[in-house]
Enzyme design. Structure first.
Site, short mmCIF file in Angstrom:
data_model
loop_
_atom_site.label_atom_id
_atom_site.label_comp_id
_atom_site.label_asym_id
_atom_site.label_seq_id
_atom_site.Cartn_x
_atom_site.Cartn_y
_atom_site.Cartn_z
N GLU A 1 0.85 -1.20 0.00
CA GLU A 1 0.00 0.00 0.00
C GLU A 1 0.88 1.24 0.00
O GLU A 1 2.04 1.18 0.37
CB GLU A 1 -1.00 -0.02 1.16
N LYS B 1 2.95 4.54 0.75
CA LYS B 1 3.55 5.11 1.97
C LYS B 1 3.17 6.59 1.97
O LYS B 1 3.68 7.38 1.18
CB LYS B 1 5.06 4.93 1.96
N ASP C 1 2.92 10.37 2.89
CA ASP C 1 3.91 11.31 3.42
C ASP C 1 3.22 12.26 4.40
O ASP C 1 2.85 13.37 4.05
CB ASP C 1 4.54 12.08 2.25
N TYR D 1 -5.49 8.29 7.22
CA TYR D 1 -5.56 6.96 6.61
C TYR D 1 -5.11 5.94 7.64
O TYR D 1 -4.03 6.07 8.23
CB TYR D 1 -4.60 6.87 5.42
N LYS E 1 11.13 3.02 -1.44
CA LYS E 1 11.07 4.46 -1.67
C LYS E 1 11.13 4.81 -3.16
O LYS E 1 11.81 4.13 -3.94
CB LYS E 1 12.24 5.14 -0.97
N CYS F 1 41.98 22.55 11.26
CA CYS F 1 40.59 22.81 11.62
C CYS F 1 40.27 24.28 11.34
O CYS F 1 40.98 25.17 11.82
CB CYS F 1 40.38 22.49 13.10
N CYS G 1 39.52 25.99 15.07
CA CYS G 1 40.53 26.20 16.13
C CYS G 1 41.97 26.16 15.59
O CYS G 1 42.90 26.46 16.32
CB CYS G 1 40.36 25.18 17.25
N CYS H 1 39.51 17.04 13.44
CA CYS H 1 40.25 18.06 14.17
C CYS H 1 40.81 17.42 15.43
O CYS H 1 40.11 16.69 16.13
CB CYS H 1 39.29 19.19 14.52
N CYS I 1 38.76 22.86 21.08
CA CYS I 1 38.15 23.37 19.84
C CYS I 1 36.73 23.83 20.15
O CYS I 1 35.88 23.04 20.57
CB CYS I 1 38.13 22.29 18.77
S1 IVH Z 1 3.07 0.42 8.35
C1 IVH Z 1 5.91 -1.11 11.99
N1 IVH Z 1 1.97 1.57 6.33
O1 IVH Z 1 6.07 5.29 7.51
C2 IVH Z 1 5.59 0.08 11.21
N2 IVH Z 1 3.51 2.85 7.65
O2 IVH Z 1 8.96 5.11 7.74
C3 IVH Z 1 4.32 -0.15 10.49
N3 IVH Z 1 3.78 5.16 6.87
O3 IVH Z 1 6.23 5.56 10.97
C4 IVH Z 1 4.04 0.99 9.63
N4 IVH Z 1 2.37 5.04 5.21
O4 IVH Z 1 4.25 6.64 9.82
C5 IVH Z 1 2.83 1.72 7.36
N5 IVH Z 1 0.89 2.46 4.50
C6 IVH Z 1 1.73 2.61 5.53
C7 IVH Z 1 2.39 3.83 5.80
C8 IVH Z 1 3.30 3.90 6.85
C9 IVH Z 1 3.20 5.82 5.87
C10 IVH Z 1 4.78 5.73 7.80
C11 IVH Z 1 4.57 5.43 9.24
C12 IVH Z 1 5.91 4.97 9.76
C13 IVH Z 1 6.81 5.43 8.67
C14 IVH Z 1 8.05 4.58 8.62
#
Ligand code: IVH
Length: 692
Positions: free
Chosen positions: A124, A126, A128, A233, A323, A417, A420, A435, A441
């Site tokens: 699913e 990720k 932001d 979400y 990512k 450095c 210093c 340094c 320093c």
């Molecule tokens: S599952 C054990 N699902 O990504 C962690 N996380 O980089 C289970 N995040 O802190 C997380 N979308 O805030 C999960 N579909 C998604 C997500 C998600 C964003 C975030 C979450 C986590 C961070 C980790």
């Protein structure tokens, strides 16, 4: 006799707690109900903090009506802290197809599965945004918390209640306790509308939807949050009094039925090829999505497998974030500056003609070290590609040599450095030039101070970087221990803090209260705050867990200087601490000025003994176990992780401290050594019987 003392102690604690409890309730009533406070905000916060500290140390005494349990009662100068019952973890990252297939293979190896057997992975987006845990009791929303450092977050209940797609109650039947975790975010169109409204009102413009969401969640006045277009979400569960399903997929469906919104597109996949195809599809449609995503999260679908896979450090083995590539732009380098870090490392930083990369203005980028500059032949005046990904510091990807003017010159890395003037040397095998000025320093002293007061270290309210530097410049603070003498220094001062510009009695006292509140500190924070090279939060925690107290740790680190010693063996036997890190720890304790500093600091502060997270006693708690030979029922890693979760210590070699050697097929020299040393040898089945 001893028992009587214990009893008296616990009676004393209860009495103290009840007194505090009544006090805080009295002030709550005065403030919230009668709108007629009897004490200052700082005094109230300090009382509340004392109550929370006591509750944290003695959870058994917490009373039903405790302010920590009543949502919405927040300290007036900030948010209440909430300890997560189940830690909120982060995710490991994958950047390439290889990383993803390695993730799958790692899981299969850990579970002792063969590569051809099907493993369901859910994918699913990720999101932001910012993660949030929302707690429901008997179907009613009672609390919402930020992630914080993963163990302790902030109470944002009042603000989360204003988010349109967060249900305030759940349809029955549902578990008595259910914690729903997910991401608070802002849609792209809502963000654009918010920014134009802000601009019209002459108010703060946000750099991107994530910042806008974060700024809105962190409002102390939830009426302001209510005007911000936040959404939520759901993607996981935290604490739950009854299981909702036995798969991630099932949890999603249940959450949907309960009224939560879920991130799409979503898929259940069974092999790397399908995973990559899904990734490409989502990546191609990313720009058209309503909200920002920075990758795809893959999770093992079966919860029983998730349970077996467990965690490493702060991330689960059963999930990973794939990512998207970083965003890039072209700009020029105006100068290269050298920054001197806490441990003396010289880091080159490119000062750039400011440019917008993925919605954020970038004016600086790290150049890492001198080899990196050489390798990429980066020069002042160059046109360069700069990239940024998520919260990572922007980087220079490459430089366009063909666009250089004729007077362009190679960059010469300094050998002294810049702060210093001491020699800057590069030891064999090290990437950084350092340094040699040590604590003479100024840059190192300042960086050490900044680290000491940082969020994951001492985190003293009101004593941020700026103020600590001001005190340093004024000669009030020369090293971090001086922070704790500030109040005494101030008492005899001709120019006390309260008479200075920007200060008054209230703010000065508030600062001293905040400092005093940190005279007792958790051991992992204490260790981390010292700023020892390579010792980050995770290592600090491992050290605290292994040694239990400051005194035990200190004397073990001194003894470990002799690499023949048991102390050295014990140190490198800690999972996650290798010989190089051990060396840095030993070096720190070899320096007499560091020992003097520690002695000075511990005159003023007391590191608390580390209480390991409560786990049930098992027959192997505290036992030292070695696994050897070929195991059939599980992989070596799984066996080790399981043993550790039951409180055993797993080491790699047999010694007189070993309690059990678990021997699989074809066990060799370790088995022989154990037999000679009279160590109890168990077969895989005997081990399973012991721990079941
Ligand atoms: S599952 C054990 N699902 O990504 C962690 N996380 O980089 C289970 N995040 O802190 C997380 N979308 O805030 C999960 N579909 C998604 C997500 C998600 C964003 C975030 C979450 C986590 C961070 C980790």
């Amino acid at each position: 006799m001893k028992q009587e003392n214990l009893f008296e102690d616990s009676e004393k604690i209860k009495k103290e707690y009840n007194k505090l409890y009544r006090e805080v309730r009295k002030h709550n009533r005065a403030y919230y109900l009668k709108d007629d406070p009897l004490i200052s905000d700082a005094e109230y916060d300090s009382l509340l903090q004392q109550l929370l500290e006591l509750e944290k140390k003695h959870p058994e005494i917490v009373r039903q009506g405790s302010p920590s349990r009543i949502p919405g009662v927040t300290p007036k100068s900030g948010f209440l802290k909430i300890r997560h019952k189940v830690p909120m973890l982060s995710l490991g990252n994958a950047f390439s197809e290889d990383d993803v297939s390695e993730f799958i293979k790692r899981i299969q190896r850990f579970l002792n599965m063969d590569a051809s057997s099907a493993l369901e992975i859910v994918a699913e987006p990720k999101i932001d945004g910012l993660s949030c845990a929302i707690r429901y009791e008997n179907g009613a929303l009672v609390q919402a918390a930020t992630r914080g450092d993963g163990e302790v977050g902030e109470d944002i209940t009042a603000n989360v209640r204003t988010i349109i797609d967060v249900p305030h109650s759940l349809p029955q039947p549902c578990p008595d306790v259910l914690e729903v975790r997910g991401e608070i975010y802002m849609r792209k169109d809502d963000f654009a509308a918010l920014n134009s409204a802000q601009e019209e009102k002459g108010q703060k413009i946000f750099a991107n939807p994530r910042n806008a969401a974060a700024g809105s969640v962190r409002q102390l006045d939830s009426k302001i949050t209510a005007t911000r277009p936040l959404r939520f979400y759901a993607y996981a569960l935290g604490e739950s009094s009854a299981p909702l399903s036995d798969t991630q997929d099932g949890i999603r469906l249940k959450l949907k039925d309960m009224g939560f919104s879920l991130p799409e597109p979503y898929a259940v996949l069974t092999n790397s090829i399908d995973i990559m195809a899904h990734y490409e599809d989502v990546s191609a449609g990313r720009a058209q999505m309503d909200y920002d995503i920075d990758g795809i999260v893959y999770k093992v679908n079966r919860l029983d497998l998730q349970e077996r896979l467990g965690f490493v450090a702060r991330a689960p083995r059963w999930a990973i974030a794939h990512k998207f590539p970083a965003e890039q732009a072209v700009t020029t380098i105006e100068a290269i500056d050298i920054q001197v870090g806490r441990t003396g490392s010289l880091t080159p930083v490119a000062r750039l003609t400011p440019i917008t990369v993925g919605g954020v203005v970038v004016a600086n980028a790290t150049l890492h070290n001198e080899d990196e500059i050489k390798r990429k032949d980066i020069r002042v005046g160059d046109h360069v590609v700069v990239q940024r990904a998520g919260d990572v510091i922007p980087q220079i990807v490459k430089s366009f040599a063909e666009k250089r003017s004729t007077d362009s010159a190679e960059y010469i890395f300094p050998t002294t450095c810049p702060v210093c003037g001491a020699h800057a040397v590069r030891e064999d095998g090290e990437a950084a030039r350092r340094c040699t000025g040590g604590l003479t320093c100024k840059a190192q002293v300042i960086e050490r101070l900044k680290h000491f007061v940082s969020k994951n270290a001492y985190d003293i309210d009101g004593l941020g970087e700026k103020i600590v530097l001001q005190f340093f410049e004024d000669g009030l603070i020369k090293d971090p221990a001086d922070i704790f003498t500030l109040e005494d220094q101030d008492k005899g001062s001709l120019t006390p803090l309260r008479n200075r510009e920007g200060w008054g009695s209230v703010s000065a006292n508030k600062l001293f209260d905040a400092i005093n509140g940190k005279r007792s500190i958790e051991l992992p924070r204490f260790i981390y705050a010292l700023g020892i090279r390579q010792v980050g939060q995770a290592t600090a925690k491992m050290l605290a867990a292994n040694y239990g107290s400051y005194d035990a740790w200190r004397s073990a680190m001194i003894s470990a200087a002799d690499i023949e010693s048991d102390a050295y063996q014990e140190l490198i036997n800690i999972d996650g601490i290798g010989a190089l890190m051990a060396q840095d720890l030993i070096e720190f304790f070899k320096e007499s000025h560091n020992l003097t500093f520690l002695d000075k600091l511990t005159q003023y502060v007391t590191p608390q003994n580390y209480e390991k997270p409560q786990r049930q006693d098992s027959p192997v708690t505290g036992k030292v176990v070695v696994f050897t030979g070929t195991l059939e029922k599980f992989s070596r890693n799984e066996a080790k992780a399981k043993a550790e979760s039951l409180g055993a210590k797993v080491t790699g070699s047999v010694s007189k401290k070993t309690d059990y050697l678990v021997a699989g097929a074809d066990a060799g020299s370790k088995l022989k050594k154990a037999q000679e040393a009279g160590v109890k040898v168990l077969s895989e089945d005997e081990w399973l019987a012991l721990i079941s």
